[in-house]
Design an enzyme around this catalytic site. Sequence first.
Site, short mmCIF file in Angstrom:
data_model
loop_
_atom_site.label_atom_id
_atom_site.label_comp_id
_atom_site.label_asym_id
_atom_site.label_seq_id
_atom_site.Cartn_x
_atom_site.Cartn_y
_atom_site.Cartn_z
N ARG A 99 35.91 6.60 116.58
CA ARG A 99 35.52 5.26 116.17
C ARG A 99 34.15 5.51 114.95
NH1 ARG A 99 31.91 3.88 121.42
NH2 ARG A 99 33.85 3.10 122.34
N ARG A 106 34.00 3.17 107.03
CA ARG A 106 35.20 3.44 107.52
C ARG A 106 36.05 4.43 106.97
NH1 ARG A 106 33.93 -2.02 107.93
NH2 ARG A 106 34.30 -3.07 109.80
N ASN A 138 40.70 2.95 112.31
CA ASN A 138 40.09 2.96 110.90
C ASN A 138 39.84 4.28 110.21
OD1 ASN A 138 39.35 0.24 110.33
ND2 ASN A 138 37.57 0.28 111.77
N ASP A 166 38.64 -10.10 109.84
CA ASP A 166 37.64 -10.40 108.86
C ASP A 166 37.59 -11.89 108.61
OD1 ASP A 166 37.14 -7.24 107.07
OD2 ASP A 166 38.79 -7.90 108.46
N ARG A 169 36.53 -13.94 111.37
CA ARG A 169 34.97 -14.01 111.29
C ARG A 169 34.53 -14.94 110.46
NH1 ARG A 169 34.87 -7.38 111.81
NH2 ARG A 169 34.10 -7.25 113.90
N HIS A 193 40.22 -4.03 104.50
CA HIS A 193 39.37 -4.28 105.76
C HIS A 193 38.14 -3.55 105.66
CE1 HIS A 193 38.00 -4.77 109.91
NE2 HIS A 193 37.97 -3.59 110.12
N THR A 248 32.82 -2.36 118.47
CA THR A 248 33.35 -3.91 118.88
C THR A 248 34.55 -3.74 119.27
OG1 THR A 248 34.71 -3.52 116.63
CG2 THR A 248 32.65 -4.22 116.33
P1 NAD Z 1 37.08 4.59 121.58
O1 NAD Z 1 36.47 6.05 121.38
O2 NAD Z 1 36.52 3.71 122.61
O3 NAD Z 1 38.88 4.87 121.79
C1 NAD Z 1 39.62 5.80 121.21
C2 NAD Z 1 40.36 6.43 122.19
O4 NAD Z 1 41.69 7.12 121.44
C3 NAD Z 1 39.79 7.09 123.25
O5 NAD Z 1 40.32 6.95 124.54
C4 NAD Z 1 40.48 8.55 122.74
O6 NAD Z 1 40.46 9.31 123.98
C5 NAD Z 1 41.61 8.25 122.34
N1 NAD Z 1 42.34 9.18 121.54
C6 NAD Z 1 41.80 10.22 120.49
N2 NAD Z 1 42.76 11.10 120.17
C7 NAD Z 1 44.02 10.57 120.78
C8 NAD Z 1 45.28 11.44 120.85
N3 NAD Z 1 45.68 12.13 119.92
N4 NAD Z 1 46.24 10.72 121.55
C9 NAD Z 1 45.86 9.71 122.29
N5 NAD Z 1 44.74 9.15 122.41
C10 NAD Z 1 43.55 9.37 121.77
O7 NAD Z 1 37.28 3.85 120.23
P2 NAD Z 1 37.45 2.36 120.02
O8 NAD Z 1 36.09 1.75 120.06
O9 NAD Z 1 38.45 1.91 120.87
O10 NAD Z 1 38.05 2.38 118.48
C11 NAD Z 1 39.39 2.68 118.29
C12 NAD Z 1 39.67 2.98 116.56
O11 NAD Z 1 39.79 1.62 116.21
C13 NAD Z 1 38.69 3.54 115.81
O12 NAD Z 1 39.26 3.97 114.75
C14 NAD Z 1 37.77 2.28 115.44
O13 NAD Z 1 37.18 2.34 113.95
C15 NAD Z 1 38.89 1.26 115.19
N6 NAD Z 1 38.43 -0.15 115.01
C16 NAD Z 1 39.39 -1.17 114.04
C17 NAD Z 1 39.10 -2.29 114.04
C18 NAD Z 1 39.92 -2.80 112.88
O14 NAD Z 1 39.46 -4.28 112.76
N7 NAD Z 1 40.57 -2.43 112.33
C19 NAD Z 1 38.17 -2.79 114.73
C20 NAD Z 1 37.26 -2.30 115.67
C21 NAD Z 1 37.85 -0.77 115.86
#
Ligand code: NAD
Length: 336
Positions: A99, A106, A138, A166, A169, A193, A248
């Site tokens: 994240r 991002r 992301n 977005d 929001r 995004h 988030t």
């Molecule tokens: P987090 O760290 O809480 O969770 C990520 C999870 O992915 C972890 O549990 C980790 O063990 C797992 N993971 C990592 N590598 C893996 C693999 N190879 N196989 C299986 N699982 C794996 O992070 P988060 O806060 O849940 O965010 C996750 C993603 O979502 C990030 O990239 C973040 O930037 C993105 N995000 C996107 C939006 C959006 O609007 N698109 C909004 C919020 C967060």
Amino acid sequence: MTTMQKLFTEVSQPVATGGNKVTIVGVGAVGMVCAYALLTERLTNELVLMDMVKDKLQGEMLDLQHGAAFLRNVSVKSSTDDYSLTKNSRIVIITAGARQREGESRLALVQRNTDIFKSIIPQIMKYNSDTILLVVSNPVDILTYVAWKLSGLPIHKVIGSGTNLDTSRFKFLISEKLNIAPSSCHGWIIGEHGDNSVPVWSSVNVSGVRLTEINPKIGTAEDEENWLQLHKEVVNSAYTIIKLKGYTSWAIGLSVADICRGLIRNNNNLYAVSTLVKGFHNIKEEVFLSLPAALGCNGITQVVNQKLTPSEVQQLQESARVIAEVQSGLNFDLKQ
Ligand code: NAD
């Protein structure tokens, strides 16, 4: 004979899936809110959770399973590495990845998460040749492109959660300013995004009354009411929340469940989701950006040809150029 054998007489074999199975890869903050929203909104009764952190995965699975009786007896399964469990998923949601760190853009996340996708997508495709991939990790627009390339799925079946969040929001902030419900504030954030998203001020309206007709300067630096600030707040939302609570989760989880509602219920609702935009608004690059798109069981069915102002088109084209540049430096070759 066991108790079970004495209790039942088999009439036919149960089918393997009821047809609304959803897999979530990544059970972090975002993945678990997606799971909770999908279950409580009764969009699926068959959920598979995949993550590489065994204890956390097992804990999350057990915690949800213990609520199954309150959720009309849903099935929740999980595995760290056995992707055969995901077989015949209607939708595979990918939230796995690193994240954003505080202050990290991002785009800086991109290669770290691309490498994670290289380990996930081929496994998914082995058991789900006809699924819909919904990418949330992301930078979502680039990773949706990576997922499309790695999966070989047709374009309508690889979707990024994009600017649906977005847009939500934006509607919330407009609703605060006008004191009416967010769902009655009609406006779209399209494009990338994140930092370079495009607010379509030219079509923001309340029951058909376009705000540009009332306030022609809306969304510009000359506007005395400073509506422009709303878009700045949309852009800064994630940074603000990450600073305050570390990540988030609630709104993005609800946004993903909302997109899944379109895909599962075949409702043809319009969502701001990330799709291949080459050819739209004179964009030349092979990149994914969000445009209003109708969703159904087959994925994206229609994209709206919005009437944008020259400045809005220019912003989209600039995003496309920047993203294409990042993509050109990206290594998503499975052999390397
Ligand atoms: P987090 O760290 O809480 O969770 C990520 C999870 O992915 C972890 O549990 C980790 O063990 C797992 N993971 C990592 N590598 C893996 C693999 N190879 N196989 C299986 N699982 C794996 O992070 P988060 O806060 O849940 O965010 C996750 C993603 O979502 C990030 O990239 C973040 O930037 C993105 N995000 C996107 C939006 C959006 O609007 N698109 C909004 C919020 C967060």
